[in-house]
Design an enzyme around this catalytic site. Sequence first.
Site, PDB file in Angstrom:
ATOM      1  N   CYS A   2      29.341  90.173 -12.879  1.00 46.85           N
ATOM      2  CA  CYS A   2      29.740  88.779 -12.758  1.00 46.85           C
ATOM      3  C   CYS A   2      29.434  88.309 -11.348  1.00 46.85           C
ATOM      4  O   CYS A   2      28.670  88.941 -10.617  1.00 46.85           O
ATOM      5  CB  CYS A   2      31.241  88.617 -13.068  1.00 46.85           C
ATOM      6  SG  CYS A   2      32.343  89.439 -11.900  1.00 46.85           S
ATOM      7  N   LEU A  50      29.976  88.024 -16.852  1.00 49.12           N
ATOM      8  CA  LEU A  50      28.982  88.413 -17.845  1.00 49.12           C
ATOM      9  C   LEU A  50      29.559  89.637 -18.537  1.00 49.12           C
ATOM     10  O   LEU A  50      29.687  90.698 -17.936  1.00 49.12           O
ATOM     11  CB  LEU A  50      27.647  88.753 -17.182  1.00 49.12           C
ATOM     12  CG  LEU A  50      26.495  89.174 -18.099  1.00 49.12           C
ATOM     13  CD1 LEU A  50      26.058  88.011 -18.982  1.00 49.12           C
ATOM     14  CD2 LEU A  50      25.319  89.691 -17.282  1.00 49.12           C
ATOM     15  N   ILE A  52      30.118  92.918 -20.373  1.00 46.25           N
ATOM     16  CA  ILE A  52      29.328  94.122 -20.634  1.00 46.25           C
ATOM     17  C   ILE A  52      30.182  95.217 -21.254  1.00 46.25           C
ATOM     18  O   ILE A  52      29.796  95.866 -22.231  1.00 46.25           O
ATOM     19  CB  ILE A  52      28.685  94.653 -19.329  1.00 46.25           C
ATOM     20  CG1 ILE A  52      27.811  93.573 -18.673  1.00 46.25           C
ATOM     21  CG2 ILE A  52      27.884  95.929 -19.593  1.00 46.25           C
ATOM     22  CD1 ILE A  52      26.607  93.152 -19.480  1.00 46.25           C
ATOM     23  N   ASN A  74      32.897  92.553  -9.414  1.00 45.94           N
ATOM     24  CA  ASN A  74      31.531  92.327  -9.882  1.00 45.94           C
ATOM     25  C   ASN A  74      30.815  93.664  -9.904  1.00 45.94           C
ATOM     26  O   ASN A  74      30.821  94.395  -8.912  1.00 45.94           O
ATOM     27  CB  ASN A  74      30.817  91.363  -8.928  1.00 45.94           C
ATOM     28  CG  ASN A  74      29.309  91.342  -9.122  1.00 45.94           C
ATOM     29  OD1 ASN A  74      28.815  91.439 -10.241  1.00 45.94           O
ATOM     30  ND2 ASN A  74      28.571  91.243  -8.024  1.00 45.94           N
ATOM     31  N   GLY A  75      30.174  93.999 -11.019  1.00 46.06           N
ATOM     32  CA  GLY A  75      29.409  95.236 -11.110  1.00 46.06           C
ATOM     33  C   GLY A  75      29.946  96.160 -12.169  1.00 46.06           C
ATOM     34  O   GLY A  75      30.564  95.726 -13.147  1.00 46.06           O
ATOM     35  N   SER A 363      16.497 100.035 -14.036  1.00 40.92           N
ATOM     36  CA  SER A 363      15.313  99.906 -13.195  1.00 40.92           C
ATOM     37  C   SER A 363      15.111 101.180 -12.382  1.00 40.92           C
ATOM     38  O   SER A 363      16.053 101.918 -12.113  1.00 40.92           O
ATOM     39  CB  SER A 363      15.479  98.704 -12.249  1.00 40.92           C
ATOM     40  OG  SER A 363      14.526  98.720 -11.208  1.00 40.92           O
TER      41      SER A 363
END
Length: 654
Positions: A2, A50, A52, A74-75, A363
């Site tokens: 987020c 967001l 998850i 966040n994370g 990634s």
Amino acid sequence: MCGIHGLIQLDGTPVQPAWLTAMGDVTAHRGPDDEGQHIDGACGIAMRRLSIIDLAGGHQPISSADGRLTIVCNGEIYNYRELRTELQGLGHVFKTGSDSEVLLHGYAAWGDEVVQRLNGMFDFALWDAGRRRLLIGRDRLGVKPLYVLQDGQRLAFATEAKALLKLPGVRTELNRDALADYLHLGYVPAPLSIFKGIRKLPPATLLAVEGGQVREWRWWRLSPQVDRSVSEADWVARIREGIDRSVHMQMVSDVPIGAFLSGGVDSSAVVAAMARHSTQPIRTYAIGFEGGAAEQLYNELPYARRVAGLFGTEHHEIVVKPDVVGLLPRLLWHMDEPVADSAFITTYLVSEFARSDVKVILSGVGGDELFGGYRRYLGAHYADRFNALPGWARRVASATAARLPADRHNRWLNMARLAKGFIASAEMDADERYRSYLQVLSRETLASLMLAGAPRGDDRLAAAFAAAGREDDLNRMFAVDAETQLPDDLLLLTDKMSMAVSLECRVPLLDHELVEMAAAIPGILKAKGGRLKHLMKAALQPALPDDILNRAKRGFGTPMGAWLKKELLAVVCELLSPAVVRQRGLFRAEAVQALLADHEANRSDGTDALLSLLNLEVWSRIYLDGREPADVADELKALTAGRPRQAARVAEAA
């Protein structure tokens, strides 16, 4: 994943809900699924979410049962299940399945030391109402960004700087103290930011506000100790096991997950490990560029296709001819700060492509730093060989190299560019040689370019060198990168460009346990005999074929240098014209024109230098001049009609 934001009023006046709402609205792209805020008098913390993990129950802010502690995070905390079990054993009762709640209970049990137990990427803000204390913090490697604004009235924080600009009384001004560092390195190193009055909280840093006092401290550092007792074979086994463990841990998700795949060693290693731990085909995403020879140099689709076939992935490809002129203003708005790394464009495009299918992506960022994958890490290797030549041979080679043309978008001219760099730096001391590889514009060039604020000798790079260990040359370079380019360039653009499309990007090769192990490996083994990533490639040998492991390295960027001479030439000529440069009042116009002419004539490869200046001017029009990105994009598109005339003007100057 987020975006978080908030503030504490140092004078005790109440926080207004509208302030937090405005901060959240401008960063809604980071969290389109949910939002929330908590205000307790002079402190307010808030987030955009967001979803998850624990999609239904993970609303934030999360408060303890007694209401004393409240957190926004966040994370992701990848070891949250293990920590949750440990905390339940201590009597803690959880009300959600969220990883963020683990951090809340962990603070209740262990205080500030909770961060030492976390494995993850995060920034967070925790309000301890009992102590009237605000604690904010950032993960070890700086995967997640965090900006801070502090004045006599308040201390505010946000995942993105643009949120801080929405607070009452905050003026958007250029931080001239950061300008030389930006042009020297191609990014703004922490703790600086491009905005006056706003700074970045460095990686692995906690900041507490209590009793009107602000205290900031570093909670983790990379050890400089190298372990020479481990055999090469054992290092290979440890790397293989470490990558496998980290990738498996970071696959935890309650939403669809995929992977970026370029066909390079790092992304292929991640996909190989994901395939071992998945019962379903992994979704992979690759990008290529449409166009001529320069674009083909960046086309890695055949390699990506090869790896996708090896592991039976559900592979997706996109070939683009990007509207760079239209993209630049929007992407620089998302970036908050200008950057001279064209990978921010590629990262955005492939993130946008992947977001149509998945919400989480893995990634390979970080593999080059950990395992010795950059050509610049071979500087000492080649310098030793060059300096072993007779004096007359070195003089001839130096004189010849100085006259070589350079262009990174032509295979042979790129080799000439690299040779020029190695030979010119061969007789420098190790630190100055490495600086020469990293710099966009030298300090000497900046002194002639800038009207004010010439570069200092005590810059952020010098500080990173001073803090790095001296036991091992290659690991010293890795330590410098871990303090500078990695968090403030690569990880920053990865976060900002993926979150611009509401995509969570994870970086398993930067798992802190894997990083700590890599830092202990002797550099002579990482790049044994001049072979980049020697140990990592040996570790991957059972899974990946030789044509993937030993292929020529190509960065995850764009043919920007070629575009600056063609598609973007009219834009460059206008935005860096003497009239515009003089009006902006930062640089000497004749010095800018000389850089442009040298690049056009291939006397030097000015890709990064010109991109740094171009992006700074585009950024200035948005943030300093207060214009909308779409308006600036329309202006730039209108310039392309005059490209032939502009090209003739530059050719004449060259």
